[in-house]
Design an enzyme around this catalytic site. Structure first.
Site, PDB file in Angstrom:
ATOM      1  N   SER A 159       0.832  -1.214   0.000  1.00 36.22           N
ATOM      2  CA  SER A 159       0.000   0.000   0.000  1.00 36.22           C
ATOM      3  C   SER A 159       0.867   1.265   0.000  1.00 36.22           C
ATOM      4  CB  SER A 159      -0.979   0.004   1.175  1.00 36.22           C
ATOM      5  OG  SER A 159      -0.323   0.231   2.391  1.00 36.22           O
ATOM      6  N   ASN A 160       2.032   1.218   0.631  1.00 34.76           N
ATOM      7  CA  ASN A 160       2.929   2.387   0.536  1.00 34.76           C
ATOM      8  C   ASN A 160       3.468   2.546  -0.878  1.00 34.76           C
ATOM      9  OD1 ASN A 160       3.516   3.942   3.152  1.00 34.76           O
ATOM     10  ND2 ASN A 160       3.439   1.811   3.838  1.00 34.76           N
ATOM     11  N   ARG A 208      23.707 -13.722   4.276  1.00 35.30           N
ATOM     12  CA  ARG A 208      23.220 -12.334   4.223  1.00 35.30           C
ATOM     13  C   ARG A 208      23.987 -11.463   3.236  1.00 35.30           C
ATOM     14  NH1 ARG A 208      21.169  -9.089   7.595  1.00 35.30           N
ATOM     15  NH2 ARG A 208      23.082  -7.997   8.070  1.00 35.30           N
ATOM     16  N   MET A 266      10.628  -6.772   4.728  1.00 24.96           N
ATOM     17  CA  MET A 266      10.810  -7.381   6.045  1.00 24.96           C
ATOM     18  C   MET A 266      12.139  -8.139   6.167  1.00 24.96           C
ATOM     19  SD  MET A 266       8.494  -6.047   7.571  1.00 24.96           S
ATOM     20  CE  MET A 266       6.806  -5.686   7.992  1.00 24.96           C
ATOM     21  N   ILE A 284      16.480  -7.431   6.895  1.00 18.75           N
ATOM     22  CA  ILE A 284      17.503  -6.464   7.281  1.00 18.75           C
ATOM     23  C   ILE A 284      18.529  -6.378   6.151  1.00 18.75           C
ATOM     24  CG2 ILE A 284      19.326  -5.991   8.961  1.00 18.75           C
ATOM     25  CD1 ILE A 284      17.517  -7.671  10.929  1.00 18.75           C
ATOM     26  N   HIS A 344       8.482   3.160   9.076  1.00 18.85           N
ATOM     27  CA  HIS A 344       8.239   2.276  10.208  1.00 18.85           C
ATOM     28  C   HIS A 344       6.992   2.768  10.955  1.00 18.85           C
ATOM     29  CE1 HIS A 344       9.216  -0.586  13.344  1.00 18.85           C
ATOM     30  NE2 HIS A 344       8.915   0.360  14.219  1.00 18.85           N
ATOM     31  N   ASP A 376      20.485   2.519   8.454  1.00 15.49           N
ATOM     32  CA  ASP A 376      21.882   2.202   8.751  1.00 15.49           C
ATOM     33  C   ASP A 376      21.971   0.721   9.108  1.00 15.49           C
ATOM     34  OD1 ASP A 376      20.958   1.964  11.311  1.00 15.49           O
ATOM     35  OD2 ASP A 376      21.978   3.739  12.105  1.00 15.49           O
ATOM     36  N   GLY A 416      21.808  -0.840  11.865  1.00 12.91           N
ATOM     37  CA  GLY A 416      20.970  -1.323  12.962  1.00 12.91           C
ATOM     38  C   GLY A 416      19.536  -1.579  12.522  1.00 12.91           C
TER      39      GLY A 416
END
Ligand code: GAR
Length: 208
Positions: free
Chosen positions: A18-19, A70, A95, A97, A114, A146, A148
């Site tokens: 939706s975004n 990753r 979803m 990282i 977010h 970033d 994190g």
């Protein structure tokens, strides 16, 4: 040449999109200020991919491969983006990282949205976290990404009151209305070179 002719946006989305839809609407209305060059998902069959295809936007699907790891995932994402000439990235319900191998390719050029007022309630289920904590106001945040989890510089936020009787669905719906306003606005300000980052402070020239 105006900057808007140079910037090419990739939207990363894992689900409903939706975004993405709000960003496409801004583009179609002529005020996004950049080209949506790619929609990328880690989830084959994500609604966001169908939406992009229906608008003629190029799509890529790159599922996370546990065995490859990753950093290989990040390299695959970066390869797809480079292949489409992408200069800026917007995570919209993505979803996963992002690993260093991706972020180093796009320093200060990856945005995320977010559904809380960061630094409150990072990570998953932000709306449920807000309800469980009992806050009276929550909202949404667009921030730079970033290394994190939801820790990057805050660009813009919108507040949403928590109402008596709210559950995750009703609160999420009201936050989403604000997300759809906020995200295209931030991207258009960035495209117009009206966002400046100094250390982790973000300054916005919002006067015009
Ligand atoms: C949005 O509420 C977004 O803020 C959230 O996922 C939803 C995606 O909806 N993102 C996160 O929770 C990231 N940590 P959409 O697919 O309809 O845009």
């Amino acid at each position: 040449m105006p900057r808007e002719n140079l910037e090419r946006l990739a939207v990363f989305a894992s689900g409903r999109g939706s975004n993405l839809e709000a960003i496409i609407a801004a583009s179609e209305a002529g005020w996004l200020g950049m080209t949506i060059a790619l929609v990328l998902s880690d989830v084959p069959g994500a609604r966001a991919l169908d939406l992009a295809r229906s608008k003629g936007i190029p799509v890529e699907t790159i599922p996370f491969d546990e065995a490859a790891g990753r950093e290989a995932f990040g390299e695959a994402l970066a390869g797809a983006c480079k292949g489409h000439g992408v200069t800026v990235v917007a995570l919209a319900g993505f979803m996963r990282i992002l690993p260093e191998s991706f972020l180093t390719q796009y320093p200060d050029r990856v945005f995320n949205i977010h559904p809380s007022l960061l630094p409150a309630f990072p990570g998953l289920h932000a709306q449920a976290q807000a309800l469980d904590y009992g806050v009276k106001v929550t909202g949404c945040t667009v921030h730079l990404v970033d290394a994190g989890i939801d820790t990057g510089p805050v660009v813009m936020q919108a507040a949403v009151p928590v109402l008596p009787g709210d559950d995750v669905r009703t609160l999420s719906e009201r936050i989403l209305v604000q997300e759809h306003r906020l995200y295209p606005r931030v991207l258009s300000l960035w495209a117009a070179a009206r966002i400046r980052i100094e250390d982790r402070r973000v300054w916005i020239d919002d006067a015009r």
